[in-house]
Design an enzyme around this catalytic site. Structure first.
Site, PDB file in Angstrom:
ATOM      1  N   GLY A   1       0.828  -1.271   0.148  1.00  0.00           N
ATOM      2  CA  GLY A   1       0.012  -0.194  -0.050  1.00  0.00           C
ATOM      3  C   GLY A   1       1.035   1.214  -0.045  1.00  0.00           C
ATOM      4  O   GLY A   1       2.203   1.311  -0.494  1.00  0.00           O
ATOM      5  N   ILE A   2       0.144   2.346   0.303  1.00  0.00           N
ATOM      6  CA  ILE A   2       0.953   3.607   0.187  1.00  0.00           C
ATOM      7  C   ILE A   2       2.120   3.521   1.204  1.00  0.00           C
ATOM      8  O   ILE A   2       3.175   4.039   1.027  1.00  0.00           O
ATOM      9  CB  ILE A   2       0.071   4.946   0.566  1.00  0.00           C
ATOM     10  CG1 ILE A   2       0.891   6.086   0.076  1.00  0.00           C
ATOM     11  CG2 ILE A   2      -0.537   4.929   1.912  1.00  0.00           C
ATOM     12  CD1 ILE A   2      -0.068   7.520   0.097  1.00  0.00           C
ATOM     13  N   ALA A   3       1.895   2.990   2.367  1.00  0.00           N
ATOM     14  CA  ALA A   3       3.159   2.877   3.386  1.00  0.00           C
ATOM     15  C   ALA A   3       4.339   2.394   2.996  1.00  0.00           C
ATOM     16  O   ALA A   3       5.294   2.695   3.288  1.00  0.00           O
ATOM     17  CB  ALA A   3       2.555   2.482   4.744  1.00  0.00           C
TER      18      ALA A   3
ATOM     19  N   TRP B   1      -8.539   1.219  -2.241  1.00  0.00           N
ATOM     20  CA  TRP B   1      -9.978   1.323  -1.728  1.00  0.00           C
ATOM     21  C   TRP B   1     -10.179   2.770  -1.182  1.00  0.00           C
ATOM     22  O   TRP B   1     -11.377   3.033  -0.924  1.00  0.00           O
ATOM     23  CB  TRP B   1     -10.498   0.168  -1.035  1.00  0.00           C
ATOM     24  CG  TRP B   1     -10.319  -1.059  -1.549  1.00  0.00           C
ATOM     25  CD1 TRP B   1      -9.503  -1.579  -2.456  1.00  0.00           C
ATOM     26  CD2 TRP B   1     -11.289  -2.334  -1.320  1.00  0.00           C
ATOM     27  NE1 TRP B   1      -9.809  -3.057  -2.618  1.00  0.00           N
ATOM     28  CE2 TRP B   1     -10.879  -3.468  -1.865  1.00  0.00           C
ATOM     29  CE3 TRP B   1     -12.210  -2.377  -0.362  1.00  0.00           C
ATOM     30  CZ2 TRP B   1     -11.566  -4.570  -1.958  1.00  0.00           C
ATOM     31  CZ3 TRP B   1     -12.901  -3.439  -0.242  1.00  0.00           C
ATOM     32  CH2 TRP B   1     -12.711  -4.744  -1.255  1.00  0.00           C
TER      33      TRP B   1
ATOM     34  N   ARG C   1     -16.440  10.630  13.064  1.00  0.00           N
ATOM     35  CA  ARG C   1     -16.873   9.341  12.797  1.00  0.00           C
ATOM     36  C   ARG C   1     -17.555   8.385  13.759  1.00  0.00           C
ATOM     37  O   ARG C   1     -18.650   7.813  13.441  1.00  0.00           O
ATOM     38  CB  ARG C   1     -15.848   8.458  11.948  1.00  0.00           C
ATOM     39  CG  ARG C   1     -15.468   8.978  10.821  1.00  0.00           C
ATOM     40  CD  ARG C   1     -14.494   7.975  10.128  1.00  0.00           C
ATOM     41  NE  ARG C   1     -13.855   8.740   8.622  1.00  0.00           N
ATOM     42  CZ  ARG C   1     -12.981   8.263   7.921  1.00  0.00           C
ATOM     43  NH1 ARG C   1     -12.077   7.618   8.622  1.00  0.00           N
ATOM     44  NH2 ARG C   1     -12.702   8.525   6.578  1.00  0.00           N
TER      45      ARG C   1
ATOM     46  N   HIS D   1     -13.721  -0.182   9.398  1.00  0.00           N
ATOM     47  CA  HIS D   1     -12.949   0.839   8.425  1.00  0.00           C
ATOM     48  C   HIS D   1     -11.510   0.812   8.725  1.00  0.00           C
ATOM     49  O   HIS D   1     -10.761   0.747   7.602  1.00  0.00           O
ATOM     50  CB  HIS D   1     -13.671   1.925   8.289  1.00  0.00           C
ATOM     51  CG  HIS D   1     -13.108   3.115   7.262  1.00  0.00           C
ATOM     52  ND1 HIS D   1     -12.985   2.742   5.941  1.00  0.00           N
ATOM     53  CD2 HIS D   1     -12.393   4.131   7.503  1.00  0.00           C
ATOM     54  CE1 HIS D   1     -12.392   3.676   5.396  1.00  0.00           C
ATOM     55  NE2 HIS D   1     -12.058   4.562   6.122  1.00  0.00           N
TER      56      HIS D   1
ATOM     57  N   ARG E   1     -10.030   8.195  14.389  1.00  0.00           N
ATOM     58  CA  ARG E   1      -8.820   8.864  13.368  1.00  0.00           C
ATOM     59  C   ARG E   1      -9.984   9.959  12.484  1.00  0.00           C
ATOM     60  O   ARG E   1     -11.052   9.617  12.270  1.00  0.00           O
ATOM     61  CB  ARG E   1      -8.528   7.804  12.282  1.00  0.00           C
ATOM     62  CG  ARG E   1      -7.862   8.316  11.129  1.00  0.00           C
ATOM     63  CD  ARG E   1      -7.418   7.110  10.109  1.00  0.00           C
ATOM     64  NE  ARG E   1      -8.266   6.449   9.525  1.00  0.00           N
ATOM     65  CZ  ARG E   1      -8.556   6.935   8.420  1.00  0.00           C
ATOM     66  NH1 ARG E   1      -8.358   8.095   7.946  1.00  0.00           N
ATOM     67  NH2 ARG E   1      -9.521   6.149   7.762  1.00  0.00           N
TER      68      ARG E   1
ATOM     69  N   SER F   1      -5.384   8.639   6.986  1.00  0.00           N
ATOM     70  CA  SER F   1      -4.776   7.305   6.788  1.00  0.00           C
ATOM     71  C   SER F   1      -3.540   7.545   5.942  1.00  0.00           C
ATOM     72  O   SER F   1      -2.474   6.971   6.140  1.00  0.00           O
ATOM     73  CB  SER F   1      -5.715   6.395   6.787  1.00  0.00           C
ATOM     74  OG  SER F   1      -6.491   6.678   5.731  1.00  0.00           O
TER      75      SER F   1
END
Length: 511
Positions: free
Chosen positions: A19-21, A52, A278, A334, A369, A374
């Site tokens: 993923g991005i990390a 996603w 949230r 989530h 969060r 994220s």
């Protein structure tokens, strides 16, 4: 590059996850001169949570103090101020360096060519860069292409990490499933970027293979974990089979929530109405669903046309037979706010082991969060961990590997799937939006039995689905333990007393 033998591979820096990390860590380590091997279970970009991600990536818009305030407020006052400082102070440079200059991500713009910053829940201003409502896709795919083309980075897809290789308190790489009894990849430093835990719940916005692998492997090796009780549920996922996320950007641009009676209800729950944190919105949505039968997201009140402004989401709705402006929604697992405990560089409590992205607990999110942080956290901590790992004087060392067996006959085809269903039912019932202490204890008992059953089979088989099930059961138990040890409601850990117990107290039976 990675050195290969018939028995093992070696590399300077090993990254687990794409993923991005993981991409950011690999990118920065290679930029620092290290040879990098990136292994990932994913076979396609959409096997990762980043792909996603919808809403966008937050920036400071030259007001870091405002963003700090919003992050801390959304966390119910529980986030680590020092970690927030690291995120906010590095946010704009990371976005400029990687996303704009290196990858040239085409973030949406206004008619005059300026960035079209949007706003999401619990943000006090418009500061979020986005591409339609499919930002993760538009970031990750160019990033993966860049990683694939880098001469210092080797990418191995469809490769699962089974165990960390440890010796005398130090991590020396991982054992992968490239051969039936495990294949060692030895590394000077190892960075876990394995994503979240969505597969522990029956409804999630995560990919199906988000089984908490990195958290489980690290915990089993003795790494510290923290804040695992803080499992965030997104309030607006499609309420039906094959749920998908309806980005908070919709509410930021004017969409409203209505109950089964057609009434808006969020203004009675929080001063910020649909743009409340949230956890607040998710509980309010669930309450109204139970009271009135359903909740819909009304997109007729958007500032622009839904189809024109959010074509990808509009198409997903049409694919499910929704042609009107009211989309049925329900809360859905989530994001895990906790994880492997790390410092400002992503370093864990185990020597030469790092963790970044959703599997890591940086302290930024606390109990809840803030939207669109994220991707930013994964980018910032991925870059910092990659840089640190590349400068660590740590040559790869060949160490003795665990003796995995793959001797017993294969299990029935549905064995792991049926055990996973039992795990998800337990998490849904006892460790969801609201938790009761007695229910948490019931969950722990069920999960302990389940883990015992799974462990008995893993000892003699190395099938990936069994290891994923083992990892899921380990993380589920850790979540239950953390929830049992925290009796105070905060953010997305909401503790209630069992209603039947309250009724018994109010109306005791007479003997």
């Amino acid at each position: 590059m990675t050195e290969t033998s018939s028995d093992y591979d070696t590399t300077d820096v090993l990254v687990v996850g794409s993923g991005i990390a993981g991409c950011a860590a690999a990118f920065q380590a290679a930029r620092g001169g290290a040879d990098v091997c990136l292994v990932t279970k994913a076979e396609r970009p959409d096997d990762t949570s980043t792909d996603w991600a919808q809403g966008g990536i937050s920036t400071t818009r030259d007001d870091p103090e405002s963003l700090k305030t919003d992050i801390l407020a959304a966390s119910d006052g529980t986030a680590d101020p020092d970690a927030i400082d690291v995120l906010v102070e590095n946010a704009d440079d990371a976005v400029e360096d990687v996303l704009l200059e290196t990858l040239e991500i085409p973030f949406d713009e206004t008619a005059d060519g300026a960035f079209d910053y949007t706003r999401e829940a619990a943000h006090s201003e418009n500061r979020i860069l986005h591409v339609d409502a499919a930002t993760g896709t538009h970031i990750l795919r160019p990033f993966l292409n860049h990683i694939d083309d880098h001469e210092r980075i080797e990418v191995r897809q469809d490769t699962a990490a089974l165990e960390l290789l440890t010796h005398e308190g130090r991590v020396h790489g991982v054992l992968t499933d490239e051969v039936a009894t495990g294949h060692p990849v030895c590394a000077g430093t190892t960075i876990l970027a394995t994503g979240g835990i969505g597969a522990l719940y029956s409804r999630s916005t995560n990919p199906d293979d988000a089984t908490g692998d990195g958290i489980a492997m690290a915990a089993l090796a003795g790494a510290d974990v923290a804040d695992l009780e803080y499992v965030q549920f997104h309030p607006t996922a499609y309420d039906g089979d094959d749920p998908f996320l309806l980005s908070e950007a919709l509410r930021g641009e004017g969409a409203v929530l209505r109950n089964g009676d057609g009434e808006r209800f969020m203004a009675d729950s929080h001063p910020d109405a649909e743009l409340a944190p949230r956890d607040v919105v998710a509980r309010a949505v669930e309450t109204e669903r139970e009271a009135t039968g359903k909740v819909v997201l009304d997109v007729s009140t958007l500032e622009g046309e839904f189809d024109a402004e959010y074509p990808a989401l509009a198409q997903k709705c049409r694919d499910r037979g929704i042609d009107g402006t009211e989309i049925p929604v329900a809360p859905c697992e989530h994001f895990l706010c906790g994880g492997i405990d790390v410092d400002e560089r992503g370093r864990t409590s185990l020597d030469r082991l790092y963790a970044v992205g959703e599997c890591a607990r940086t302290g930024v999110h606390g109990a809840n969060r803030l939207a669109s942080t994220s991707l930013l956290e994964g980018l910032v901590w991925g870059l910092r961990a990659g840089e640190d790992a590349a400068t660590t004087d740590a040559d790869p060392k060949i160490v003795e590997t665990p003796d995995l067996r793959n001797s017993d006959p294969e299990l029935p085809e549905r064995f792991a799937a049926e055990k996973a269903i039992r795990l998800r039912q337990t998490m849904d019932e006892y460790l969801g939006l609201e938790r009761d202490p007695d229910d948490i204890a019931r969950a722990s008992a069920v999960l302990r039995r389940l883990k015992g059953e799974v462990d008995a089979y893993v000892r003699t088989r190395t099938a990936r689905d069994l290891y994923e099930l083992r990892n899921a059961s380990v993380v589920a138990l850790l979540i239950a333990r953390a929830a049992s040890e925290n009796g105070e409601s905060a953010g997305c850990h909401y503790v209630v007393e069992d209603s039947s117990d309250e009724q018994m107290a109010e109306h005791p039976t007479s003997d």
